[in-house]
Design an enzyme around this catalytic site. Structure first.
Site, short mmCIF file in Angstrom:
data_model
loop_
_atom_site.label_atom_id
_atom_site.label_comp_id
_atom_site.label_asym_id
_atom_site.label_seq_id
_atom_site.Cartn_x
_atom_site.Cartn_y
_atom_site.Cartn_z
N GLU A 93 0.86 -1.28 0.12
CA GLU A 93 0.05 -0.13 -0.06
C GLU A 93 0.80 1.29 0.18
O GLU A 93 1.92 1.28 0.76
CB GLU A 93 -0.95 0.04 1.12
CG GLU A 93 -2.27 -1.06 1.11
CD GLU A 93 -2.99 -1.08 2.26
OE1 GLU A 93 -3.86 -0.62 2.17
OE2 GLU A 93 -2.36 -1.87 3.24
N CYS A 106 4.01 8.30 0.90
CA CYS A 106 3.91 7.47 2.03
C CYS A 106 3.95 5.96 1.60
O CYS A 106 3.21 5.51 0.91
CB CYS A 106 2.93 7.63 3.18
SG CYS A 106 2.86 6.34 4.42
N CYS A 113 3.76 -6.67 8.30
CA CYS A 113 4.72 -6.16 9.18
C CYS A 113 4.88 -7.29 10.38
O CYS A 113 3.79 -7.83 10.86
CB CYS A 113 4.06 -4.91 10.02
SG CYS A 113 5.61 -4.10 11.13
N CYS A 117 2.60 -3.91 17.24
CA CYS A 117 1.96 -2.58 18.01
C CYS A 117 0.68 -2.86 18.03
O CYS A 117 -0.16 -3.01 16.85
CB CYS A 117 2.33 -1.20 17.19
SG CYS A 117 4.20 -1.24 16.77
N CYS A 120 -1.89 -0.49 15.87
CA CYS A 120 -1.72 -0.48 14.21
C CYS A 120 -2.24 -1.64 13.31
O CYS A 120 -1.97 -2.69 14.02
CB CYS A 120 -0.02 -0.36 13.95
SG CYS A 120 0.21 -0.49 12.21
N CYS A 344 -2.38 6.95 8.82
CA CYS A 344 -1.41 6.13 9.74
C CYS A 344 -1.80 5.00 10.44
O CYS A 344 -3.01 5.32 11.25
CB CYS A 344 -0.72 7.13 10.77
SG CYS A 344 0.38 8.26 10.08
N1 SAH Z 1 7.11 0.78 11.67
C1 SAH Z 1 7.75 1.90 11.55
C2 SAH Z 1 6.83 2.63 10.25
C3 SAH Z 1 5.24 2.22 9.99
S1 SAH Z 1 4.15 2.98 11.21
C4 SAH Z 1 7.20 2.69 12.82
O1 SAH Z 1 6.72 2.05 13.74
O2 SAH Z 1 7.64 4.03 12.93
C5 SAH Z 1 3.96 4.91 10.85
C6 SAH Z 1 3.35 5.96 12.15
O3 SAH Z 1 2.20 5.38 11.96
C7 SAH Z 1 4.06 5.34 13.23
O4 SAH Z 1 4.37 6.42 13.96
C8 SAH Z 1 3.03 4.74 13.96
O5 SAH Z 1 3.21 4.96 15.33
C9 SAH Z 1 1.92 5.44 13.53
N2 SAH Z 1 0.51 4.77 13.74
C10 SAH Z 1 0.27 3.26 13.71
N3 SAH Z 1 -0.85 3.01 13.49
C11 SAH Z 1 -1.43 3.93 13.84
C12 SAH Z 1 -2.99 4.45 14.19
N4 SAH Z 1 -3.76 3.44 14.44
N5 SAH Z 1 -3.23 5.79 14.09
C13 SAH Z 1 -2.35 6.74 14.32
N6 SAH Z 1 -0.85 6.40 13.93
C14 SAH Z 1 -0.59 5.11 13.96
#
Ligand code: SAH
Length: 366
Positions: A93, A106, A113, A117, A120, A344
């Site tokens: 994506e 982006c 992944c 987290c 996410c 994000c």
């Molecule tokens: N793995 C990397 C890059 C992908 S995530 C990382 O963790 O930085 C990119 C950004 O999106 C990260 O800062 C993460 O904290 C944020 N993110 C993930 N899930 C989210 C959500 N549901 N709402 C808002 N931000 C989110």
């Protein structure tokens, strides 16, 4: 074609060498590089300045393009999300975000992944595999071709953020090669200074990145001010806890150029990490390590089945004020493309959305 060479992943010198193995002179390699990377052509048939027999021979051993666009979603704020597929059928994506003075793309570094987290959506897919250099580069080409037309020079600058699916620092070699390919003035000409890589905190790779002179900017996803909470939200914290992470950030900070800052990202989860006490803890943590940085507060983008709600505007404002009162530069990020699940943490190869314009196969393989 299974073992075909992905030409979009080759730097100009590597493409020249590759064509040399086919008995072709160096200028043919340079010509092909310009066709793929500058004119963003995605089919040998379109590269009509190469002799027909060479194109035929190339198509037997190599591919001019590997990613295919499955669907495109257009947000009412102009953001576009692409769901692409790799040659082996995995989802990739990419999100194109137009802004007044620049565009931001982006891109994903992995399909799915491996990190888990809890806030996410991509985490739900697990790791399908890391993307190749060519698959990283092509995401940018496809988005630019779709926004402006094949090979058309973008009217604004293009910034890249490795904040799509995946953990970029777990695919660092391919990513750095992709950045080298994209930086070539005879190609896309997007230099590392326009690129930000975001990491959940792969400490050894942060230290590796710090050693590279022509490196992209770095953002660290924090999401919590204490190990206790971060262990829960971002399990990678158990491997590299906050003290280790921040001391790696300090090492990285020593390599910052004038005006450059390290970014900390902090997703705001209602009632989980957005209290006044947690704002103070975060400010103290960053100040204790005295890292030249800024904090981006990201409103949580909710999505089924994630168990969180976004913090209220009042809570976000209060959090920001506390950080600022303790000298931490803080910005609140505006979510883009929420309506098409392009924001994000919402990327998870979702096929259908409600009430949005879905433009399927608008871009096609080209
Ligand atoms: N793995 C990397 C890059 C992908 S995530 C990382 O963790 O930085 C990119 C950004 O999106 C990260 O800062 C993460 O904290 C944020 N993110 C993930 N899930 C989210 C959500 N549901 N709402 C808002 N931000 C989110």
């Amino acid at each position: 074609m299974k073992n075909a060479v992905q030409l979009t992943g080759l730097s100009q010198p590597d493409l020249v060498s590759f064509l040399k193995t086919m008995g072709e002179p160096a200028y043919r390699g340079r010509q092909l590089f310009a066709a793929l990377q500058h004119r963003r052509l995605r089919d040998f048939d379109e590269i009509t300045d190469l002799p027909k027999d060479l194109r035929a021979r190339l198509s037997e051993v190599a591919q001019a393009a590997t990613l295919k666009v499955e669907s495109e979603y257009l947000s009412n704020d102009g953001t576009r999300r692409y769901l692409m597929k790799t040659h082996d059928g995995l989802p990739v994506e990419t999100v194109f975000i137009p802004e007044e003075r620049r565009d931001t793309i982006c891109f994903s570094s992995q399909s799915g992944c491996p990190l888990q987290c809890t806030f996410c959506l991509t985490a739900q897919l697990g790791l399908l595999r890391s993307l190749t250099t060519g698959e990283i580069v092509e995401q940018i080409q496809i988005a630019l071709n779709d926004a402006y037309g094949t090979g058309v020079k973008p009217p604004r600058g293009t910034n890249l953020v490795a904040m799509g699916a995946g953990e970029p620092l777990l695919n660092l070699d391919q990513l750095l090669t992709a950045l080298r390919v994209m930086a070539d003035p005879q190609g896309l000409h997007i230099v590392p200074n326009r690129v930000t890589v975001s990491t959940a905190g792969v400490v050894p790779r942060i230290l590796d990145l710090a050693k590279i002179s022509d490196r992209p900017h770095l953002a660290i996803s924090l999401a919590a001010p204490t190990d206790e909470l971060r262990d829960e939200l971002m399990p990678i914290n158990k491997r590299w806890p906050l003290e280790e992470l921040l001391s790696a950030c300090k090492t990285f900070e020593r390599t910052l150029k004038p005006g450059e800052r390290l970014t900390f990202e902090y997703v705001m989860l209602d009632g989980v990490n957005d209290s006044e006490e947690q704002a103070r803890q975060l400010a103290n943590l960053l100040n204790r390590h005295s890292i030249k940085s800024k904090v981006n507060l990201i409103p949580h983008n909710p999505a089924e089945p994630l168990p969180y709600l976004p913090s209220t505007d009042v809570a976000v404002e209060r959090f920001k004020n506390i950080l600022e009162s303790k000298g931490v530069h803080t910005y609140v990020r505006r979510p883009r493309g929420r309506d098409i699940f392009a924001a994000c943490g919402q990327l998870a190869a979702r096929q259908t959305t409600l009430n949005t314009r879905v433009v399927t196969n608008l871009v096609g393989a080209n």
